[in-house]
Scaffold this active site. Sequence first.
Site, PDB file in Angstrom:
ATOM      1  N   GLU A 229       2.110   1.616  -3.500  1.00 47.43           N
ATOM      2  CA  GLU A 229       1.006   2.115  -4.338  1.00 47.43           C
ATOM      3  C   GLU A 229       0.836   3.630  -4.155  1.00 47.43           C
ATOM      4  O   GLU A 229       0.687   4.373  -5.118  1.00 47.43           O
ATOM      5  CB  GLU A 229      -0.297   1.393  -3.974  1.00 47.43           C
TER       6      GLU A 229
ATOM      7  N   GLU B 198       0.831  -1.204   0.000  1.00 45.78           N
ATOM      8  CA  GLU B 198       0.000   0.000   0.000  1.00 45.78           C
ATOM      9  C   GLU B 198       0.870   1.261   0.000  1.00 45.78           C
ATOM     10  O   GLU B 198       0.512   2.261  -0.623  1.00 45.78           O
ATOM     11  CB  GLU B 198      -0.944  -0.024   1.222  1.00 45.78           C
TER      12      GLU B 198
ATOM     13  N   CYS C 172      -9.838  -0.887  15.405  1.00 43.66           N
ATOM     14  CA  CYS C 172     -10.180  -2.315  15.589  1.00 43.66           C
ATOM     15  C   CYS C 172     -10.176  -2.751  17.056  1.00 43.66           C
ATOM     16  O   CYS C 172     -10.864  -3.712  17.398  1.00 43.66           O
ATOM     17  CB  CYS C 172      -9.212  -3.198  14.837  1.00 43.66           C
TER      18      CYS C 172
ATOM     19  N   CYS D 119      -8.223  -1.516   4.438  1.00 46.76           N
ATOM     20  CA  CYS D 119      -8.071  -2.629   5.389  1.00 46.76           C
ATOM     21  C   CYS D 119      -9.381  -2.970   6.084  1.00 46.76           C
ATOM     22  O   CYS D 119      -9.565  -4.095   6.528  1.00 46.76           O
ATOM     23  CB  CYS D 119      -7.061  -2.275   6.469  1.00 46.76           C
TER      24      CYS D 119
ATOM     25  N   SER E 187      -7.385   2.128  -2.130  1.00 51.06           N
ATOM     26  CA  SER E 187      -6.184   1.354  -2.432  1.00 51.06           C
ATOM     27  C   SER E 187      -6.603   0.010  -3.019  1.00 51.06           C
ATOM     28  O   SER E 187      -7.540  -0.619  -2.530  1.00 51.06           O
ATOM     29  CB  SER E 187      -5.389   1.132  -1.150  1.00 51.06           C
TER      30      SER E 187
ATOM     31  N   LYS F 227     -15.392  -8.864   8.985  1.00 54.19           N
ATOM     32  CA  LYS F 227     -14.385  -9.716   8.341  1.00 54.19           C
ATOM     33  C   LYS F 227     -14.995 -11.035   7.885  1.00 54.19           C
ATOM     34  O   LYS F 227     -14.450 -11.718   7.025  1.00 54.19           O
ATOM     35  CB  LYS F 227     -13.205  -9.959   9.283  1.00 54.19           C
TER      36      LYS F 227
ATOM     37  N   GLU G 203     -15.987 -10.259   4.486  1.00 53.74           N
ATOM     38  CA  GLU G 203     -14.818 -10.162   3.597  1.00 53.74           C
ATOM     39  C   GLU G 203     -14.290 -11.547   3.222  1.00 53.74           C
ATOM     40  O   GLU G 203     -13.958 -11.801   2.060  1.00 53.74           O
ATOM     41  CB  GLU G 203     -13.714  -9.342   4.271  1.00 53.74           C
TER      42      GLU G 203
ATOM     43  N   GLU H 107     -14.406 -13.076  -4.875  1.00 51.73           N
ATOM     44  CA  GLU H 107     -13.111 -12.872  -5.529  1.00 51.73           C
ATOM     45  C   GLU H 107     -11.918 -13.332  -4.677  1.00 51.73           C
ATOM     46  O   GLU H 107     -10.789 -13.328  -5.141  1.00 51.73           O
ATOM     47  CB  GLU H 107     -12.949 -11.398  -5.924  1.00 51.73           C
TER      48      GLU H 107
END
Lengths: 441, 113
Positions: A183, A180, A406, A201, A221, A260, A263, A268
């Site tokens: 990037e 990241e 978190c 994230c 990102s 999560k 996720e 994908e």
Amino acid sequence: MSGCSAKHPAAAPAYLSGLEPPATGQRVEMEGVEYKIAAPRGIDPASIFFVQVDKDKCQGCGECESHCPTGAIQEMYPDGQRGVVDPAACVNCGQCLANCPYGAIHEEVSYVGEIFEKLRDPDTIVVSMPAPAVRYGLGECFGMPTGTYVGGKMHAALRRLGFGLVWDNEWTADVTIMEEGTELLERVKHGEKPLPQFTSCCPGWVKFAETFYPDLNAHLSTCKSPIGMLGPLAKTYGAEQSGISGKKLYTVSIMPCVAKKFEGLRPEMDASGYRDIDATINTRELAWMIKQAGIDFASLPEEDPDPALGMSTGAATIFGTSGGVMEAALRLAYEVLSGNTLADPDIKVVRTHEGIRTADIPVPNFGTVKVAVVSGLKNAAKLCDEVRAGKSPYHFIEVMTCPGGCVNGGGQPLEPDMRQSSIFRSTIAKINRRFTQRRVG
Amino acid sequence: MKKIGTMTRRGFIKVAGVTCGYAVFGFNVTRKACAAAMEFVGIRQQSVYAADRKVYAIRKSQDNPMIKKLYAKDGFLHEGPCGHESHHLLHTHYHDRSADLKALRDKGVQLTL
């Protein structure tokens, strides 16, 4: 300790022989929160609920609504009981659940039954992937003071539970910084992709952006989150390092989070050729598993993770707090942009307790890096509106859904004092509500 | 005796006093409760920064030996960060989920955002 060989015992740990894993559909209370045992696979996570209200337990106080960033949780029944209206509106942050004074909100997905089955299966190597923030909350479930760091004991507990490879999501937090950060530098230098760059994230934030600000997708990102990276690396690089086929690995994401779970189920997430993440649980469920196994957590020794996909740095551990991803990225960006070594890694100006914080970071040989850090999606929406209007002055914006980051995630142990204080607030809210209703009615 | 509305002056002062008392009391208790709720988050956050300083020997991602190994010339991601293999395994794309939201709003569901 070598990272190259699986240290799973020849036989499964003794506790497993006497243990009856909970069956699918069963409801189990873990650390004060009710879970439905269900291990979804191969479905679109956008079609299912991850949290829902028990109508019979709901007192209609409305506390949940004040914590919901989108308004997905709302009055749905004549007596004022709340419910999550539709999966499309919910970002799965679980703040409603963590703040409900009546324990009326439960989780709809729990893989603990399947994980116990896999731990027992001699043909499967179960891989642990705990997030940074888990180790700052887990100890509270075993009577330790708030925030106690229990990283070493957590690794020891995972080995005793029968995890064959104790890898650590903090290692991929370091990988995330490399990817990241690089990037961001490319965006700053070449300008092919737009600035500001948003962090990616936090799964609550990503779903929120995709739903409410899809026109800003190019600002996110392209990096997966640390767990989005550890899943595929475990089954490719990790398989190579451990000499175990990716096919035999069962990866368990252990998170301070409810979102999560969404996720991990994204279609994908299969870059490794397998499902990258086989199961996702949160801190409360891990604590429950440790208790089920009869492990005396407090007396465990401090152990390291298996280093190849486990060794981590201070930059990785601060991912668990608002401002941490930013600080970790700046520790890299400063050195790359300036060509100098950053003598003091503390960049305190980006550490954020609540709300929005902005900072100008002077970098020699470059100029000023402008950053913003935000937790809470209502605050994030303000920054999104700025970007949409073309008025955002920042290079890099860190967004976390849960206030404070978190460590305050929807999957963390509940704070007992908070539940009590909320009952007071809710009572007042309830009286006010009844009063208003009577006047109107 | 002077009257305010239908209430005696003394009565008014009494009611106003009690109301103020409860309002201030209620406000303070609520504020304290909110502060206590945020405080435990602050304690966990402080613990994170303390571990960053004291528990972790290395504090920058780029200095982690296992990161150096991953991106080494003969390493698994030898092209370096954001190389081809990185893009395949570690990067992703995003969806436009606004249609689901629109469908919900068309059904008459109100959201706060």
